[in-house]
Write a protein that holds these residues in place. Structure first.
Motif, PDB file in Angstrom:
ATOM      1  N   LEU A 176       0.828  -1.208   0.000  1.00 14.78           N
ATOM      2  CA  LEU A 176       0.000   0.000   0.000  1.00 14.78           C
ATOM      3  C   LEU A 176       0.864   1.261   0.000  1.00 14.78           C
ATOM      4  N   ARG A 177       1.937   1.242   0.784  1.00 13.53           N
ATOM      5  CA  ARG A 177       2.833   2.403   0.819  1.00 13.53           C
ATOM      6  C   ARG A 177       3.456   2.637  -0.550  1.00 13.53           C
ATOM      7  N   ARG A 178       3.879   1.539  -1.221  1.00 15.93           N
ATOM      8  CA  ARG A 178       4.453   1.680  -2.569  1.00 15.93           C
ATOM      9  C   ARG A 178       3.396   2.209  -3.533  1.00 15.93           C
ATOM     10  N   LEU A 179       2.191   1.649  -3.435  1.00 14.82           N
ATOM     11  CA  LEU A 179       1.107   2.077  -4.321  1.00 14.82           C
ATOM     12  C   LEU A 179       0.772   3.553  -4.105  1.00 14.82           C
ATOM     13  N   ILE A 180       0.661   3.951  -2.845  1.00 20.09           N
ATOM     14  CA  ILE A 180       0.340   5.347  -2.530  1.00 20.09           C
ATOM     15  C   ILE A 180       1.481   6.261  -2.970  1.00 20.09           C
ATOM     16  N   GLY A 181       2.714   5.822  -2.722  1.00 20.31           N
ATOM     17  CA  GLY A 181       3.870   6.620  -3.155  1.00 20.31           C
ATOM     18  C   GLY A 181       3.883   6.770  -4.668  1.00 20.31           C
ATOM     19  N   GLY A 182       3.611   5.675  -5.386  1.00 17.18           N
ATOM     20  CA  GLY A 182       3.552   5.734  -6.849  1.00 17.18           C
ATOM     21  C   GLY A 182       2.430   6.631  -7.320  1.00 17.18           C
ATOM     22  N   GLU A 183       1.294   6.554  -6.653  1.00 18.95           N
ATOM     23  CA  GLU A 183       0.148   7.398  -7.011  1.00 18.95           C
ATOM     24  C   GLU A 183       0.482   8.868  -6.762  1.00 18.95           C
ATOM     25  N   ALA A 184       1.146   9.137  -5.661  1.00 18.20           N
ATOM     26  CA  ALA A 184       1.535  10.527  -5.357  1.00 18.20           C
ATOM     27  C   ALA A 184       2.487  11.050  -6.431  1.00 18.20           C
ATOM     28  N   LEU A 185       3.456  10.225  -6.833  1.00 19.88           N
ATOM     29  CA  LEU A 185       4.384  10.654  -7.893  1.00 19.88           C
ATOM     30  C   LEU A 185       3.645  10.879  -9.203  1.00 19.88           C
ATOM     31  N   ALA A 186       2.716   9.975  -9.517  1.00 17.79           N
ATOM     32  CA  ALA A 186       1.948  10.123 -10.755  1.00 17.79           C
ATOM     33  C   ALA A 186       1.129  11.409 -10.717  1.00 17.79           C
ATOM     34  N   GLU A 189       1.803  14.106  -8.975  1.00 16.38           N
ATOM     35  CA  GLU A 189       2.737  15.226  -9.065  1.00 16.38           C
ATOM     36  C   GLU A 189       3.166  15.436 -10.524  1.00 16.38           C
ATOM     37  N   ASP A 190       3.493  14.341 -11.210  1.00 17.27           N
ATOM     38  CA  ASP A 190       3.872  14.446 -12.626  1.00 17.27           C
ATOM     39  C   ASP A 190       2.720  15.003 -13.453  1.00 17.27           C
TER      40      ASP A 190
END
Length: 165
Positions: free
Chosen positions: A70-80, A82-83
């Motif tokens: 979940l942390r990886r998914l949320i981190g990836g979603e946050a980066l997406a 932001e991009d």
């Protein structure tokens, strides 16, 4: 056959001792059974405790993995996000820059058109004034010539009328 009191007492004592021994043996057996059962119960509780601990450890490890996912998914979603935000921001900036450039070009074109219109209007105005002046001068000259010609005719008519009269 009478037993003596001592014999009866001894026999009663022996029976009592037999009963006590039987009772003691039975109590000892019950004690051993209880200890066995108690030991068995403690062993079963220990096994159950180990099983519960093992299950909890497995479940906690599984939850930890899920939490990491979940942390990886949320981190990836946050980066997406932001991009995406940066892309949208860049697109909006590009649109605003293009719009300003078009607005400036339109303003310049309108200004040039306005100047050309004013110059053309001034040119028409000047030509119209020139034509009016020329026509006015010509009309004035023509009127003077007509007035002169009319005067000459009147003078001539008077001169002929006086001579014919």
């Amino acid at each position: 056959h009478k037993m003596s009191i001592d014999q009866e007492r001894d026999e009663g004592h022996n029976k009592l001792m037999d009963l006590i021994n039987q009772h003691g043996t039975r109590l000892e057996k019950e004690k051993q059974d209880r200890e066995y059962h108690h030991g068995s119960l403690n062993e079963r509780l220990d096994k159950l405790d180990r099983d519960v601990q093992g299950q909890m450890s497995k479940r906690m490890a599984s939850w930890e993995e899920e939490l990491q996912d979940l942390r990886r998914l949320i981190g990836g979603e946050a980066l997406a996000r932001e991009d995406h935000h940066k892309m949208i921001h860049g697109s909006v900036q590009q649109h605003l820059t293009s719009e300003k450039a078009l607005r400036d070009q339109l303003q310049e074109a309108l200004s040039n058109h306005s100047k050309q219109f004013e110059e053309h209007h001034a040119s028409i105005q000047e030509r119209l004034q020139y034509l009016e002046k020329t026509m006015g001068d010509s009309a004035d000259k023509h009127m003077q010539e007509l007035a002169l010609a009319h005067q000459k005719l009147q003078d001539h008519a008077q001169a002929h009328g006086e001579t014919h009269a």
